[in-house]
Design an enzyme around this catalytic site. Structure first.
Site, mmCIF file in Angstrom:
data_model
loop_
_atom_site.group_PDB
_atom_site.id
_atom_site.type_symbol
_atom_site.label_atom_id
_atom_site.label_comp_id
_atom_site.label_asym_id
_atom_site.label_seq_id
_atom_site.Cartn_x
_atom_site.Cartn_y
_atom_site.Cartn_z
ATOM 1 N N GLY A 10 -8.798 -1.702 6.814
ATOM 2 C CA GLY A 10 -9.637 -2.771 6.295
ATOM 3 C C GLY A 10 -9.385 -4.079 7.016
ATOM 4 O O GLY A 10 -10.318 -4.857 7.261
ATOM 5 N N CYS B 204 -4.521 -2.886 3.190
ATOM 6 C CA CYS B 204 -5.324 -1.843 3.837
ATOM 7 C C CYS B 204 -5.380 -2.147 5.322
ATOM 8 O O CYS B 204 -6.029 -3.114 5.743
ATOM 9 C CB CYS B 204 -6.734 -1.790 3.241
ATOM 10 S SG CYS B 204 -7.800 -0.533 4.008
ATOM 11 N N GLN C 75 -2.153 6.733 -1.759
ATOM 12 C CA GLN C 75 -2.495 7.927 -0.995
ATOM 13 C C GLN C 75 -1.293 8.855 -0.869
ATOM 14 O O GLN C 75 -0.146 8.401 -0.902
ATOM 15 C CB GLN C 75 -2.977 7.576 0.429
ATOM 16 C CG GLN C 75 -4.414 7.111 0.518
ATOM 17 C CD GLN C 75 -4.536 5.620 0.582
ATOM 18 O OE1 GLN C 75 -3.554 4.902 0.765
ATOM 19 N NE2 GLN C 75 -5.751 5.100 0.405
ATOM 20 N N ASN D 96 0.895 -1.167 0.000
ATOM 21 C CA ASN D 96 0.000 0.000 0.000
ATOM 22 C C ASN D 96 0.929 1.212 0.000
ATOM 23 O O ASN D 96 1.596 1.491 0.994
ATOM 24 C CB ASN D 96 -0.860 -0.042 1.245
ATOM 25 C CG ASN D 96 -1.937 1.024 1.323
ATOM 26 O OD1 ASN D 96 -2.545 1.207 2.363
ATOM 27 N ND2 ASN D 96 -2.192 1.755 0.247
ATOM 28 N N ASN E 133 -12.547 5.108 9.582
ATOM 29 C CA ASN E 133 -13.230 5.364 8.318
ATOM 30 C C ASN E 133 -14.205 4.206 8.079
ATOM 31 O O ASN E 133 -14.104 3.156 8.712
ATOM 32 C CB ASN E 133 -12.228 5.531 7.155
ATOM 33 C CG ASN E 133 -11.214 4.406 7.082
ATOM 34 O OD1 ASN E 133 -11.350 3.388 7.743
ATOM 35 N ND2 ASN E 133 -10.189 4.582 6.273
ATOM 36 N N CYS F 35 -5.870 5.716 7.984
ATOM 37 C CA CYS F 35 -5.126 4.779 7.151
ATOM 38 C C CYS F 35 -4.096 4.091 8.031
ATOM 39 O O CYS F 35 -3.109 4.714 8.434
ATOM 40 C CB CYS F 35 -4.450 5.502 5.989
ATOM 41 S SG CYS F 35 -3.462 4.415 4.935
ATOM 42 N N GLY F 36 -4.327 2.823 8.344
ATOM 43 C CA GLY F 36 -3.430 2.111 9.243
ATOM 44 C C GLY F 36 -2.034 1.936 8.680
ATOM 45 O O GLY F 36 -1.029 2.149 9.363
ATOM 46 N N ASN F 37 -1.936 1.538 7.398
ATOM 47 C CA ASN F 37 -0.622 1.409 6.777
ATOM 48 C C ASN F 37 0.075 2.759 6.692
ATOM 49 O O ASN F 37 1.291 2.861 6.861
ATOM 50 C CB ASN F 37 -0.751 0.807 5.374
ATOM 51 C CG ASN F 37 -1.158 -0.651 5.402
ATOM 52 O OD1 ASN F 37 -0.713 -1.413 6.249
ATOM 53 N ND2 ASN F 37 -2.024 -1.038 4.480
ATOM 54 N N GLU G 40 -10.574 0.016 -1.938
ATOM 55 C CA GLU G 40 -10.578 1.225 -1.117
ATOM 56 C C GLU G 40 -11.343 2.370 -1.777
ATOM 57 O O GLU G 40 -11.218 2.601 -2.994
ATOM 58 C CB GLU G 40 -9.153 1.669 -0.812
ATOM 59 C CG GLU G 40 -8.416 0.752 0.136
ATOM 60 C CD GLU G 40 -7.199 1.403 0.749
ATOM 61 O OE1 GLU G 40 -7.318 2.558 1.231
ATOM 62 O OE2 GLU G 40 -6.121 0.791 0.733
ATOM 63 N N HIS H 134 -16.188 0.988 6.682
ATOM 64 C CA HIS H 134 -15.872 -0.261 5.981
ATOM 65 C C HIS H 134 -17.089 -1.161 5.963
ATOM 66 O O HIS H 134 -17.878 -1.188 6.916
ATOM 67 C CB HIS H 134 -14.745 -1.016 6.684
ATOM 68 C CG HIS H 134 -13.400 -0.393 6.508
ATOM 69 N ND1 HIS H 134 -12.510 -0.796 5.541
ATOM 70 C CD2 HIS H 134 -12.799 0.620 7.186
ATOM 71 C CE1 HIS H 134 -11.408 -0.059 5.631
ATOM 72 N NE2 HIS H 134 -11.560 0.796 6.622
ATOM 73 N N ASN I 157 -15.248 1.720 2.161
ATOM 74 C CA ASN I 157 -14.216 0.771 1.759
ATOM 75 C C ASN I 157 -14.823 -0.631 1.815
ATOM 76 O O ASN I 157 -15.551 -0.955 2.755
ATOM 77 C CB ASN I 157 -13.019 0.858 2.704
ATOM 78 C CG ASN I 157 -12.425 2.253 2.742
ATOM 79 O OD1 ASN I 157 -11.746 2.679 1.820
ATOM 80 N ND2 ASN I 157 -12.688 2.975 3.823
#
Length: 278
Positions: free
Chosen positions: A224, A221, A46, A13, A161, A75-77, A212, A163, A194
């Site tokens: 996600g 993700c 992103q 990602n 966010n 955004c975790g990553n 996404e 999902h 997402n």
């Protein structure tokens, strides 16, 4: 002006990281769309910017822009990559970092093995707060598919966010490319969503693909993966600690349930640094 940037990825990602602590720039939607193009620009899922925080208890504020220029809440990553980025840029020497985001504060820990653990907060299941159109919270919802009489059964959760997560028998043949964009813009999600496709291998191991919002399918993700863990736990299918196999690699997650936070651990990698004229 000449803008310094770093290209990074978390399990594939990928991100364009921009330090707006030591330099200034105005990056508009058109510029983001041009830069995200993988043939004529930098290419990324992103764009992440880091700025001084408004919250005195936070170390940095970070903002997430999707490839189409829209802003994402979480955004975790990206959070893991941001921790690596601010350390590499010499913006901090801390191992425990508090990040201010669009939806609140998250905390991150740089581990001794160089992986990064992110406290992703408590999942939100109340439909109005996701946001999602429903009369009351449910574990699974039936979503009507436009222009057909078909439905899909899906979990819905906000982990910073929105999902929705669908359980499938075979991830390789899951209709990610066709069903993903339909559900992303489904009328019951007023801010879009997402879309995760989860295959359960055991009570502590799943495979996941995510379409996404504003990007399309990505290699990984983080939020996600958290949403999939919550969906599986609520259905009684998963244990507290779960490994998540994504196309780009593996994440380790834990969630004790109820009001406990979701903890996510994984890598963050620098690809290259550059400068460009904007």
């Amino acid at each position: 002006m000449l803008l310094r940037f770093t290209k990074m990825h978390g399990l594939g990602n990928d991100f364009m990281m921009v330090d707006l602590v030591s330099q200034s720039a105005h990056i508009n939607t058109t510029t983001i769309q041009e830069l995200s193009d993988r043939k004529t620009g930098i290419g990324f899922d992103q764009l992440l910017t880091v700025t001084p925080p408004d919250d005195p208890e936070a170390d940095f504020r970070y903002t997430i822009y999707n490839a189409d220029g829209s802003e994402a809440e979480q955004c975790g990553n990206g959070a893991r990559c941001l921790v690596r980025f601010v350390r590499d840029q010499g913006l901090t020497t801390k191992s425990f970092i508090r990040l201010q985001t669009h939806t609140g504060q998250i905390t991150c820990q740089l581990e001794k093995d160089s992986n990064i653990t992110v406290n992703m907060g408590t999942p939100v299941l109340q439909p109005a707060r996701i946001p999602f159109t429903a009369d009351m919270p449910q574990i699974l919802y039936d979503l009507d598919l436009p222009d057909s009489h078909d439905q899909v059964s899906a979990a819905v959760v906000n982990v910073g966010n929105p999902h929705t997560v669908i359980t499938v028998d075979d991830l390789e043949t899951a209709p990610v490319a066709s069903l993903g964009p339909i559900l992303e813009s489904h009328y019951r999600f007023p801010e879009k969503v997402n879309v995760g496709f989860m295959q359960i291998l055991s009570r502590h191991h799943i495979k996941l693909r995510v379409y996404e919002r504003g990007v399309g399918e990505t290699r990984a993700c983080g939020s996600g993966a958290c949403a999939a863990l919550v969906a599986g736990r609520l259905q009684g299918l998963l244990d507290e600690n779960v490994e998540v196999d994504l196309p780009g690699g593996k994440l380790c997650l834990s969630w004790a349930g109820d009001d406990s936070p979701i903890m996510m651990t994984g890598p963050a990698c620098r690809i290259y640094e550059g400068r460009l004229q904007i």
